[in-house]
Design a protein around this motif. Structure first.
Motif, short mmCIF file in Angstrom:
data_model
loop_
_atom_site.label_atom_id
_atom_site.label_comp_id
_atom_site.label_asym_id
_atom_site.label_seq_id
_atom_site.Cartn_x
_atom_site.Cartn_y
_atom_site.Cartn_z
N ASN A 142 0.82 -1.21 0.00
CA ASN A 142 0.00 0.00 0.00
C ASN A 142 0.86 1.26 0.00
OD1 ASN A 142 -2.35 -1.60 0.10
ND2 ASN A 142 -2.24 -1.70 2.33
N ARG A 184 3.81 1.79 1.24
CA ARG A 184 4.64 1.99 2.43
C ARG A 184 5.49 0.73 2.65
NH1 ARG A 184 3.79 6.52 4.19
NH2 ARG A 184 1.84 7.59 4.40
N GLN A 240 6.40 -2.21 4.54
CA GLN A 240 5.57 -3.00 5.44
C GLN A 240 6.07 -2.89 6.88
OE1 GLN A 240 5.08 -6.98 4.05
NE2 GLN A 240 3.48 -7.45 5.50
N THR A 293 6.07 -0.18 8.71
CA THR A 293 6.56 1.16 9.04
C THR A 293 5.62 2.21 8.46
OG1 THR A 293 7.87 1.62 7.07
CG2 THR A 293 8.93 0.31 8.78
N ASP A 294 5.91 3.45 8.76
CA ASP A 294 5.18 4.57 8.16
C ASP A 294 6.00 5.23 7.06
OD1 ASP A 294 2.94 4.30 9.81
OD2 ASP A 294 3.84 5.51 11.40
N ILE A 295 7.05 4.56 6.60
CA ILE A 295 7.92 5.10 5.55
C ILE A 295 7.30 4.79 4.20
CG2 ILE A 295 10.19 4.97 4.48
CD1 ILE A 295 11.28 4.24 7.29
N SER A 296 7.04 5.86 3.43
CA SER A 296 6.41 5.68 2.13
C SER A 296 7.45 5.31 1.08
CB SER A 296 5.68 6.97 1.70
OG SER A 296 6.62 7.96 1.37
N GLN A 308 9.34 8.41 0.14
CA GLN A 308 10.38 8.76 1.11
C GLN A 308 11.61 7.87 0.92
OE1 GLN A 308 7.78 8.22 4.51
NE2 GLN A 308 8.01 10.38 5.08
N LYS A 345 11.33 -1.85 12.42
CA LYS A 345 10.21 -0.93 12.19
C LYS A 345 10.71 0.49 12.40
CE LYS A 345 6.71 -4.24 13.45
NZ LYS A 345 5.54 -4.55 14.24
N GLN A 359 11.04 4.59 11.94
CA GLN A 359 10.15 5.74 11.83
C GLN A 359 10.70 6.70 10.78
OE1 GLN A 359 9.44 7.53 15.64
NE2 GLN A 359 9.30 5.55 16.66
N PRO A 360 9.80 7.36 10.03
CA PRO A 360 10.25 8.29 8.98
C PRO A 360 11.19 9.37 9.49
CG PRO A 360 7.90 7.89 8.77
CD PRO A 360 8.34 7.23 10.04
N LYS A 361 11.01 9.85 10.72
CA LYS A 361 11.86 10.93 11.23
C LYS A 361 13.32 10.50 11.39
CE LYS A 361 10.78 10.30 16.14
NZ LYS A 361 10.20 10.96 17.31
#
Length: 165
Positions: free
Chosen positions: A34, A36, A38, A40-43, A46, A83, A85-87
């Protein structure tokens, strides 16, 4: 690696088999679902952006192509294992490139971590990058080197030169 007693073509086949075996054992890639990575919130965007940024940094720091390729492999192996994080994505990325440089480059080519952090504009402190270095080394069990696409290009092009003569 030395392969005494082998012909040049047998040596190239052995090099290729070694690289493939190492890649099979170590290779991991982040799985996108989808749009991202899998878990994580990393697209995907990104991820693509940070890989392009690593290419820019590699050129800025005058690292060889092999270092860039290994940096991307280290980044992807880590993102497939944790997992994230984008930051923290840029911190992970620059640390992956620094570890690749420590693996591939001559010592005099590599600036201090502080200088690399400042010149990259990544907005992470030396302490954060060193902490990330330890995390990456632990998660990848200190085994950073995996076969990269560049390794296969070198092996295949060596074979092409031998077989064309």
């Amino acid at each position: 690696m030395k392969y005494p007693g082998l012909t040049e073509s047998q040596r190239l086949v052995a090099l290729l088999e070694d690289a493939l075996a190492r890649e099979t054992r170590l290779w991991k890639a982040p799985v996108f679902k989808n749009g991202r990575i899998q878990g994580t919130d990393i697209s995907q965007d990104q991820h693509q952006d940070v890989i392009l940024w690593l290419g820019e940094l590699s050129r800025l720091f005058k690292f060889c192509t092999e270092t860039y390729a290994l940096g991307v492999c280290i980044l992807n192996r880590l993102l497939a294992s944790v997992k994230a994080q984008p930051k923290y994505l840029r911190c992970i990325a620059i640390t992956s490139l620094i570890l690749a440089a420590k693996t591939n480059e001559e010592d005099e080519v590599i600036a201090s971590v502080k200088d690399l952090a400042v010149r990259s504009g990544c907005n992470f402190s030396t302490a954060e990058i060193l902490r990330m270095e330890r995390i990456i080394l632990d998660k990848l069990q200190w085994d950073l080197y995996t076969a990269t696409p560049i390794d296969f290009i070198h092996i295949v092009s060596s074979g092409c030169l031998i077989f064309s003569t």
